[in-house]
Design a protein around this motif. Structure first.
Motif, PDB file in Angstrom:
ATOM      1  N   PHE A 271       0.823  -1.052   0.086  1.00  0.00           N
ATOM      2  CA  PHE A 271       0.211  -0.011   0.035  1.00  0.00           C
ATOM      3  C   PHE A 271       0.813   1.385   0.011  1.00  0.00           C
ATOM      4  N   THR A 272      -0.074   2.591  -0.339  1.00  0.00           N
ATOM      5  CA  THR A 272       0.943   3.710  -0.116  1.00  0.00           C
ATOM      6  C   THR A 272       0.237   4.500   0.907  1.00  0.00           C
ATOM      7  N   LEU A 273       1.056   4.942   1.931  1.00  0.00           N
ATOM      8  CA  LEU A 273       0.613   5.913   2.788  1.00  0.00           C
ATOM      9  C   LEU A 273       0.881   7.397   2.654  1.00  0.00           C
ATOM     10  N   THR A 274      -0.133   8.199   2.498  1.00  0.00           N
ATOM     11  CA  THR A 274       0.425   9.703   2.261  1.00  0.00           C
ATOM     12  C   THR A 274      -0.030  10.575   3.454  1.00  0.00           C
ATOM     13  N   THR A 275       0.968  11.329   3.989  1.00  0.00           N
ATOM     14  CA  THR A 275       0.493  11.981   5.331  1.00  0.00           C
ATOM     15  C   THR A 275       0.663  13.631   4.718  1.00  0.00           C
ATOM     16  N   THR A 276      -0.023  14.358   5.609  1.00  0.00           N
ATOM     17  CA  THR A 276      -0.175  15.879   5.299  1.00  0.00           C
ATOM     18  C   THR A 276       0.650  16.548   6.674  1.00  0.00           C
ATOM     19  N   ALA A 277      -0.320  17.338   7.117  1.00  0.00           N
ATOM     20  CA  ALA A 277      -0.034  17.915   8.346  1.00  0.00           C
ATOM     21  C   ALA A 277       0.244  17.381   9.316  1.00  0.00           C
TER      22      ALA A 277
END
Length: 184
Positions: free
Chosen positions: A139-145
């Protein structure tokens, strides 16, 4: 009288032979549920950085000891992580890699990801079964703030595919684990 006895024996023999037919369907083989003692999700940041490991180990199963849950570090904000899941049965020596079985039976399994508690992150599937439906051992985990919350992983056996998520997937839960994580 002798004819009646002969006819009676002949009838009993005929009934015995016909009642043992080969027409009965064979019983379905039992697919034993996998024993999963250890779940490890490894998150490798694209472009470099610290690899994060989320792990839960429950070596005594339903025994008196709770699982040992670890998160190796905080996630970085505004980052993309490539994730992989490894499932082990450590009651055997050497440990059995259950991930291989899940991937071999990909049409009968699916991981679901749940981001909760205000965690600013999104998870996308990176691998699929033979029919093009999500599997989820990658899977791909994308973080922001910066934030903190939970990241949960649920493995379902024989879910309805395709589905719109965990709520309508059906099937049986093979594994459900939740990690408290921080993005900072």
């Amino acid at each position: 009288m002798k004819n009646i006895k002969s006819l009676l024996y002949l009838s009993i023999g005929f009934l015995t032979i016909t009642s043992c037919s080969d027409d009965d369907p064979a019983p379905e083989p039992i697919n034993e549920e996998e024993i999963i003692t250890t779940f490890t999700a490894t998150l490798v940041p694209q472009g470099g950085g610290t690899t994060i490991t989320l792990q839960t180990r429950d070596l005594d199963g339903d025994g008196p000891n709770p699982p040992v849950v670890t998160v190796s570090d905080d996630l970085m904000p505004n980052s993309i992580y490539d994730g992989t899941i490894v499932l082990l049965n450590e009651t055997e020596t050497p440990a059995e890699n259950i991930t291989d079985e899940v991937e071999a039976e990909d049409e009968e399994h699916q991981f679901f990801y749940t981001v909760g508690g205000g965690l600013n992150a999104n998870v996308e599937y990176a691998n699929f079964d033979g029919n093009g439906n999500p599997l989820g051992t990658a899977f791909t985990l994308t973080t922001t703030a910066s934030s903190s919350g939970t990241l949960a992983f649920t493995l379902r056996h024989e879910p309805t595919k395709p589905n719109s998520g965990l709520a309508d997937a059906g099937g049986e839960t093979d594994l459900a684990v939740t990690f408290s994580v921080t993005i900072q």
